[in-house]
Design an enzyme around this catalytic site. Structure first.
Site, PDB file in Angstrom:
ATOM      1  N   ARG A 114       0.824  -1.213   0.000  1.00 13.22           N
ATOM      2  CA  ARG A 114       0.000   0.000   0.000  1.00 13.22           C
ATOM      3  C   ARG A 114       0.852   1.253   0.000  1.00 13.22           C
ATOM      4  O   ARG A 114       0.503   2.254  -0.622  1.00 13.22           O
ATOM      5  CB  ARG A 114      -0.928  -0.015   1.232  1.00 13.22           C
ATOM      6  CG  ARG A 114      -1.833   1.200   1.402  1.00 13.22           C
ATOM      7  CD  ARG A 114      -2.865   1.352   0.332  1.00 13.22           C
ATOM      8  NE  ARG A 114      -3.592   0.116   0.050  1.00 13.22           N
ATOM      9  CZ  ARG A 114      -4.582   0.029  -0.828  1.00 13.22           C
ATOM     10  NH1 ARG A 114      -4.959   1.096  -1.528  1.00 13.22           N
ATOM     11  NH2 ARG A 114      -5.185  -1.131  -1.046  1.00 13.22           N
ATOM     12  N   HIS A 354      -5.298  -4.042   4.302  1.00 17.03           N
ATOM     13  CA  HIS A 354      -5.208  -2.901   3.384  1.00 17.03           C
ATOM     14  C   HIS A 354      -3.768  -2.457   3.218  1.00 17.03           C
ATOM     15  O   HIS A 354      -3.322  -2.132   2.108  1.00 17.03           O
ATOM     16  CB  HIS A 354      -6.069  -1.745   3.918  1.00 17.03           C
ATOM     17  CG  HIS A 354      -6.253  -0.604   2.969  1.00 17.03           C
ATOM     18  ND1 HIS A 354      -5.640   0.616   3.139  1.00 17.03           N
ATOM     19  CD2 HIS A 354      -6.982  -0.490   1.825  1.00 17.03           C
ATOM     20  CE1 HIS A 354      -5.998   1.438   2.167  1.00 17.03           C
ATOM     21  NE2 HIS A 354      -6.807   0.788   1.353  1.00 17.03           N
ATOM     22  N   CYS A 355      -3.015  -2.465   4.314  1.00 15.36           N
ATOM     23  CA  CYS A 355      -1.608  -2.035   4.265  1.00 15.36           C
ATOM     24  C   CYS A 355      -0.768  -2.899   3.333  1.00 15.36           C
ATOM     25  O   CYS A 355       0.234  -2.427   2.783  1.00 15.36           O
ATOM     26  CB  CYS A 355      -1.000  -2.087   5.656  1.00 15.36           C
ATOM     27  SG  CYS A 355      -1.774  -1.026   6.877  1.00 15.36           S
ATOM     28  N   SER A 356      -1.147  -4.152   3.177  1.00 17.52           N
ATOM     29  CA  SER A 356      -0.317  -5.088   2.408  1.00 17.52           C
ATOM     30  C   SER A 356      -0.784  -5.267   0.971  1.00 17.52           C
ATOM     31  O   SER A 356      -0.242  -6.109   0.252  1.00 17.52           O
ATOM     32  CB  SER A 356      -0.306  -6.462   3.111  1.00 17.52           C
ATOM     33  OG  SER A 356      -1.609  -7.015   3.164  1.00 17.52           O
TER      34      SER A 356
END
Length: 363
Positions: A114, A354-356
């Site tokens: 992300r 979401h971060c990944s």
């Protein structure tokens, strides 16, 4: 007007020196804007964790969680996983399965795609273009020489125009509704570890230019308590234009993160967007109990990833709160299946689903 459009570029040059030449230059008006996460996707981009120096004894478990996310996303849309080298790619292929494309031609340092991937734009003519947010390891907190090159490499692989933004940041720090409004925490972007010497107004102009937006909503956030300096995508997310969902800590919590969640809820409840709409804020409550004891653990239902036909989110073993979150997301996205995953080992590392991941819209 020309001078105003060039101002963010001059700001970037003053702060960081002359950037690498983009494949193509375009004005904000020519660029269009970054779309919301819910548009149809061509694929999801991910990155394979392989560094023992970063993850230590947790690496094997984190790899299992990243493979689970990749396999789950691949049920709904293509996944391209970037591995740091061919040896790591072999491991990734064995755990992710044949449905996930694994490549070693875009080497990476860590898994947080992300923040390292190109951000995709839709031009007014309907074409895709990209921008890089000049990733610097969340303020030089972690080795990032390969991750800093990922955005440009992804754009080149896809044959898309690329330009460096006029600020340093990460896509996890900026939420967009795709309709002219973005939101972020000041702690992450108005921070000398990313944008030394630049004030909030300077950074706001640069973010609006990069995202093709007209209105920016700031919440204070928290500096120095996690590696991201409090990315907004853990707590507050756009559901659609005019509607935001905020995860607020249970009433019996009063730690710094609990206070931050309540502050974000209060700020957004008073905010208006680029179209003059008072934001509708949907409140959900975080889990009352989790399985992990790690101080870095992210107990966020809202760090979800939207894919074609589904919402991929986390569960924490709190049966009541997990189900309440599932129902809230099902109500927010009624045409999508809600899939909840146990990815505790990933979330103990300070980030989530979401971060990944990073979505690439369909051309």
């Amino acid at each position: 007007m020309v001078g105003a459009m060039n101002e963010p570029r001059r700001l970037f040059n003053r702060l960081f020196g002359e950037p690498r030449q983009p494949t193509q230059r375009f004005s904000a008006r020519e660029r269009g804007r970054v779309e919301a996460d819910d548009v149809p996707h061509a694929r999801t981009w991910m990155s394979w964790p392989a560094s023992r120096s970063i993850w230590g004894r947790q690496l094997d478990g984190v790899q299992q969680d990243i493979a689970l996310i990749a396999r789950t996303v691949a049920r709904f849309e293509p996944v391209t996983m970037c591995a740091p080298d061919e040896h790591a790619a072999v491991v990734a292929r064995s755990l992710c399965g044949r449905q996930v494309e694994v490549i070693s031609s875009i080497p990476t340092d860590d898994l947080w795609m992300r923040d390292t991937c190109a951000v995709f734009h839709r031009t007014p003519q309907g074409a895709l273009s990209t921008v890089g947010l000049n990733f610097n390891g969340w303020g030089r907190k972690q080795a990032h020489s390969r991750d800093a090159a990922v955005a440009g490499a992804v754009a080149a692989r896809e044959g898309l125009p690329f330009e460096a933004a006029a600020f340093v940041g990460e896509a996890g720090a900026i939420e967009t509704d795709g309709d002219g409004t973005v939101m972020a925490t000041e702690s992450s972007l108005v921070n000398r570890n990313r944008n030394r010497g630049a004030g909030r107004d300077d950074i706001e102009r640069a973010v609006l230019d990069a995202y093709g937006a007209e209105r920016m909503i700031w919440t204070p956030g928290i500096k120095g308590r996690d590696i991201t300096d409090d990315h907004i995508d853990v707590t507050s997310r756009f559901i659609r234009p005019g509607v935001v969902m905020v995860q607020v800590a249970p009433p019996d919590r009063n730690d710094v993160w609990a206070r931050d969640s309540r502050e974000q809820f209060d700020v957004l409840s008073r905010a208006t967007d680029a179209r003059g709409r008072r934001l509708q804020v949907i409140r959900i409550e975080g889990p009352g109990q989790v399985r992990s004891r790690k101080s870095t653990f992210v107990d966020s239902y809202l760090n979800f990833h939207l894919v074609n036909g589904a919402v991929i989110t986390a569960q924490f073993g709190d049966v009541v709160k997990d189900e309440e979150a599932r129902q809230a997301l099902a109500g927010a996205f009624p045409d999508r299946e809600v899939v909840q995953l146990d990815v505790d080992r990933l979330m103990a590392g300070g980030g989530g689903i979401h971060c990944s991941t990073m979505q690439q819209p369909r051309a």
